[in-house]
Design an enzyme around this catalytic site. Structure first.
Site, PDB file in Angstrom:
ATOM      1  N   ASP A  56      16.397  11.263   1.797  1.00 10.00           N
ATOM      2  CA  ASP A  56      17.550  11.256   0.898  1.00 10.00           C
ATOM      3  C   ASP A  56      17.333  12.388  -0.093  1.00 10.00           C
ATOM      4  O   ASP A  56      16.232  12.540  -0.635  1.00 10.00           O
ATOM      5  CB  ASP A  56      17.631   9.917   0.168  1.00 10.00           C
ATOM      6  CG  ASP A  56      18.916   9.747  -0.622  1.00 10.00           C
ATOM      7  OD1 ASP A  56      19.208  10.625  -1.473  1.00 10.00           O
ATOM      8  OD2 ASP A  56      19.621   8.750  -0.423  1.00 10.00           O
ATOM      9  N   ILE A  57      18.360  13.201  -0.360  1.00 12.32           N
ATOM     10  CA  ILE A  57      18.142  14.351  -1.236  1.00 12.32           C
ATOM     11  C   ILE A  57      17.835  13.934  -2.676  1.00 12.32           C
ATOM     12  O   ILE A  57      17.383  14.764  -3.469  1.00 12.32           O
ATOM     13  CB  ILE A  57      19.329  15.333  -1.229  1.00 12.32           C
ATOM     14  CG1 ILE A  57      20.596  14.692  -1.789  1.00 12.32           C
ATOM     15  CG2 ILE A  57      19.561  15.895   0.147  1.00 12.32           C
ATOM     16  CD1 ILE A  57      21.683  15.715  -2.051  1.00 12.32           C
ATOM     17  N   ALA A  77      24.895  19.050   1.512  1.00 10.71           N
ATOM     18  CA  ALA A  77      25.095  17.644   1.152  1.00 10.71           C
ATOM     19  C   ALA A  77      25.837  17.537  -0.176  1.00 10.71           C
ATOM     20  O   ALA A  77      25.502  18.226  -1.143  1.00 10.71           O
ATOM     21  CB  ALA A  77      23.753  16.927   1.065  1.00 10.71           C
ATOM     22  N   TYR A 142      33.707  13.329  -9.840  1.00  8.69           N
ATOM     23  CA  TYR A 142      33.385  14.278  -8.780  1.00  8.69           C
ATOM     24  C   TYR A 142      33.440  15.707  -9.316  1.00  8.69           C
ATOM     25  O   TYR A 142      32.498  16.492  -9.157  1.00  8.69           O
ATOM     26  CB  TYR A 142      34.353  14.125  -7.611  1.00  8.69           C
ATOM     27  CG  TYR A 142      34.351  15.313  -6.676  1.00  8.69           C
ATOM     28  CD1 TYR A 142      33.268  15.576  -5.843  1.00  8.69           C
ATOM     29  CD2 TYR A 142      35.434  16.203  -6.646  1.00  8.69           C
ATOM     30  CE1 TYR A 142      33.253  16.679  -5.005  1.00  8.69           C
ATOM     31  CE2 TYR A 142      35.427  17.302  -5.804  1.00  8.69           C
ATOM     32  CZ  TYR A 142      34.336  17.542  -4.994  1.00  8.69           C
ATOM     33  OH  TYR A 142      34.328  18.633  -4.171  1.00  8.69           O
TER      34      TYR A 142
END
Length: 341
Positions: A56-57, A77, A142
């Site tokens: 997972d980043i 990603a 976002y």
């Protein structure tokens, strides 16, 4: 080169993997779900064994372990949240980005390619967006996290680090694992009709973007920024291209931008209590009605890329949407048929 690719099970990341392989690179894919990644890549015709690094980043140690095996990185990603609520925007778009870019710098990778978004400039400050346009102040999580990530990447560039930032606009094309943004807009436009209002959309073929990303993998070039807004179409022009490639006639309805903003805000409120299959949100409308052209010439000349005709991109996108059951075949007219990778 040995290139780490994050987000390889996503739309842009998977096509980037195919482009890297075509150029003779050896990608290592940092993914959370290996099985999904293999399935997505198989759809693109990537059947040769590709090395996977499950991580997972947001996991600093796991990310570093993957970076240590590579010469360069393409960071694809991201959490997307224009037409729907994003997941862990801050964790992925800020903390995860810092894990990848920051540690890549520490380890001396070159180049370090970060896929940003045209959205960091929207609403635009002028009639044309360039890589030097001022960053925006987005309304939603976002957008805010993408701008925060952008500022971090630029800080590294200011220090002379070999960070390459690419700014795509509305990315469409076949084989999108999860429909989002402009692909959802295409589906809605053919099913329910096109709202004809101010603004427009920059249309970028995911396969052209993938070629751009693969050609960015060149060491020794230092910090670079590449705009890729693609073909700019007004909403009426986008509807016309859909008619041209399908041989049909899309519904159109004229909507002033103020009315569209109000309708989207009301729809956002209704969606909190009821599922509505229409990708109109207040944030999406802001992008729709304020988007302007971009200055892509320096990108295309520096990387030797020629964009395919927008008709081809839209035709392949609509054909794939019908093939996958996202659109009834009757809606795509003469395009009905199987898509090849």
């Amino acid at each position: 080169m040995r290139v780490l690719v994050t987000g390889a099970s996503g739309f842009i990341g998977s096509h980037a993997v195919a482009a890297l392989l075509a150029d003779g690179h050896k990608p290592l894919l940092l993914v959370r779900n290996p099985e999904k990644t293999r399935r997505v890549l198989a759809n693109l015709g990537v059947v040769e064994p590709v090395s996977l690094h499950e991580a997972d980043i947001r996991d600093t140690v796991a990310v570093r372990s993957g970076l240590e095996q590579c010469d360069a990185v393409i960071h694809a990603a991201a959490e997307i949240g224009v037409i729907s609520q994003a997941g862990d925007s801050a964790g992925t778009n800020v903390a995860g980005l810092k894990n990848v870019l920051g540690q890549a710098v520490e380890l001396g990778l070159d180049p370090i390619v970060h896929i940003s978004t045209i959205g960091v400039f929207v609403p635009p400050a002028g009639p044309v967006i360039t890589t030097e346009s001022p960053l925006s102040a987005p309304r939603n999580d976002y957008g805010r996290t993408k701008v925060l990530g952008e500022r971090y990447a630029r800080q590294l560039q200011d220090q002379g680090m070999p960070i390459t930032i690419v700014y795509p606009a509305g990315v469409i094309g076949p084989y999108q694992p999860s429909l989002d943004t402009l692909m959802e807009g295409l589906r809605a436009g053919l099913k329910q009709g096109w709202p004809i209002t101010s603004g427009g959309a920059g249309v970028v073929d995911v396969r052209d973007l993938a070629v751009v990303l693969a050609r960015c993998v060149e060491p020794g070039r230092g910090p670079r920024r590449f705009m890729l807004g693609g073909h700019y179409l007004t909403w009426a022009q986008l509807a016309d291209v859909c008619d041209e490639v399908t041989g049909g006639r899309c519904r159109r309805f004229r909507v002033p931008r103020a009315v569209l903003r109000g309708a989207a805000a009301a729809l956002d409120a209704v969606k909190l209590i009821k599922k509505i299959d229409y990708p109109l949100t207040r944030d999406a409308v802001e992008m729709m009605v304020t988007m302007v052209r971009t200055y892509d010439t320096p990108t295309l000349e520096a990387l030797g890329v020629e964009l395919r005709p927008v008709q081809e991109t839209i035709a392949d996108s609509l054909r794939w949407l019908a093939q996958e059951g996202h659109l009834p075949p009757v809606k795509v007219g003469r395009l009905a048929g199987k898509v090849t990778p």
